[in-house]
Design a protein around this motif. Sequence first.
Motif, short mmCIF file in Angstrom:
data_model
loop_
_atom_site.label_atom_id
_atom_site.label_comp_id
_atom_site.label_asym_id
_atom_site.label_seq_id
_atom_site.Cartn_x
_atom_site.Cartn_y
_atom_site.Cartn_z
N ILE A 1 0.97 -1.22 0.03
CA ILE A 1 -0.02 0.15 -0.08
C ILE A 1 0.76 1.23 -0.05
N GLU A 2 2.16 1.02 0.31
CA GLU A 2 3.10 2.28 0.43
C GLU A 2 3.76 2.40 -0.98
N THR B 1 -6.14 -14.98 3.82
CA THR B 1 -5.30 -14.67 2.55
C THR B 1 -6.51 -14.02 1.69
N ARG B 2 -7.38 -14.52 1.56
CA ARG B 2 -8.74 -14.02 0.96
C ARG B 2 -9.10 -12.64 1.40
N PHE B 3 -9.41 -12.86 2.85
CA PHE B 3 -9.75 -11.69 3.55
C PHE B 3 -8.99 -10.54 3.61
N LEU B 4 -7.59 -10.55 3.62
CA LEU B 4 -6.87 -9.46 3.84
C LEU B 4 -6.63 -9.05 2.31
N LEU B 5 -6.43 -9.93 1.41
CA LEU B 5 -6.23 -9.38 -0.15
C LEU B 5 -7.19 -8.86 -0.56
N THR B 6 -8.54 -9.24 -0.15
CA THR B 6 -9.69 -8.51 -0.63
C THR B 6 -9.66 -7.11 0.07
N ARG B 7 -9.55 -6.90 1.17
CA ARG B 7 -9.32 -5.65 2.02
C ARG B 7 -8.39 -4.66 1.26
N LEU B 8 -7.11 -5.27 1.09
CA LEU B 8 -6.00 -4.57 0.54
C LEU B 8 -6.32 -4.11 -0.91
N GLU B 9 -6.98 -4.90 -1.77
CA GLU B 9 -7.41 -4.54 -3.23
C GLU B 9 -8.53 -3.38 -3.01
N TYR B 10 -9.60 -3.35 -2.03
CA TYR B 10 -10.28 -2.28 -1.89
C TYR B 10 -9.51 -1.24 -1.55
N ASP B 11 -8.65 -1.15 -0.53
CA ASP B 11 -7.98 -0.04 -0.22
C ASP B 11 -7.12 0.54 -1.08
#
Length: 395
Positions: A46-47, A68-78
């Motif tokens: 994200i940096e 993994t699915r949870f965090l990467l989905t969140r990461l993609e959104y952000d």
Amino acid sequence: MADFSFQPTGSIFEEREALLEEWTPDKLVGRDKELQQYHAALQPVIEGETPSNIFLYGKSGVGKTAATRFLLTRLEYDAEQIAGLDLHRIEINCDGLNSSYQTAVALVNELRDPNNQISNTGYPQSSVYEFLFDELDKLGGTVLIVLDEVDHIQDDSLLYKLPRARSNDDISDVRLGVIGISNDLSFRNQLSSKVRSSLCEKEVSFSAYNATELQEVLRQREEVAFQNGVLDDGVIQMCAAYGAKDSGDARQALDLLLESGDIAREKNADLVTEEHVREARERLQTNQVIEGISNYSTHGQLVLWSLTILAKQGETPARTREIRDPYEQLCEQEGTDPVSDRAVREYLAELKTLGIISSTQENRGKGGGKYKKHELEQSVESVREGLSELFEAPV
Ligand SMILES: Nc1ncnc2c1ncn2[C@@H]1O[C@H](COP(=O)(O)OP(=O)(O)O)[C@@H](O)[C@H]1O
Ligand SMILES: [Mg+2]
């Protein structure tokens, strides 16, 4: 005859699907420590920096894929909210892809159009890697490649090449991060040190769930899956306690809760009770036995089949040498040579350890020596079901 018409009961479940494998919760409970470490390891993305390669390990069913699915989905959104950050995720399960070659082909095909796919043969390994790096450069931005169940890959080559692609100038226009996930705890230690140092830059270990954590997981599903108040007191605690004792695997605990609900519905009960949980556990254990048998060696299965034939004829408990006759007949029927008496005895001992048969020692009396008698510990039906994977029409 019983009435075999089908009628919806509309009882017990609100949304049974929520207990199945495919269903992903949008919040993970009981994994705070793991999620925090994992989150920190993903921060460079994200940096806008080059991602770290991350390695996750822990027994199966402890939430590695879900996290993994949870965090990467969140990461993609952000990441979408950040101008100039172009993030792509490629996720591959390596179960069934046994080599670096096959995995690289799968990655190339994942990146390419459906009409431009390559086959699993016909290209040298180096060309497949070139295709892969070309596709990654074309994609550009930041790419995270998730290799789930990475322990299925038998050779090091891809695990060496991919994390080092940038430093080796194989790619130039893309920031690449590899996330490897392994159920096999020894896999990491078997990697050569040069692979380990690049693939495992950041490591997150997932521990088995304890009973309290499993209760959280189960309660979260209860809300979605069951109608209000149909779980009797103690049902969740019991499923969680069994789950923690057996393996700390959330999938197993969820399966137990699902089976308990199914049993309650079968019996037209208004509530799911602890008794249903006990019965469900017995059923699931029988299924495990069936699976155990079907993965068992051919002669082990033939020995078991022989004992099953005797059981059906009411001739058990049977002595070791009484098993020999039907065993030899079966070998002939299956076109295989019988193994020695000693090997048969070893198979019987193994079957006993697996809980499929039981054996008792008998004394013949004065000077007569000892002998063993064997019988099935499981129903003829469940043994038969396990055997049917290997043989056409057993018993
Ligand atoms: N913390 C959790 N909260 C809710 N459900 C979970 C949690 N951990 C695991 N599960 C569920 O348990 C099952 C197994 O988890 P999974 O992530 O596939 O395990 P692993 O990848 O470690 O083998 C999945 O159905 C998943 O949805
Ligand atoms: Mg998994």
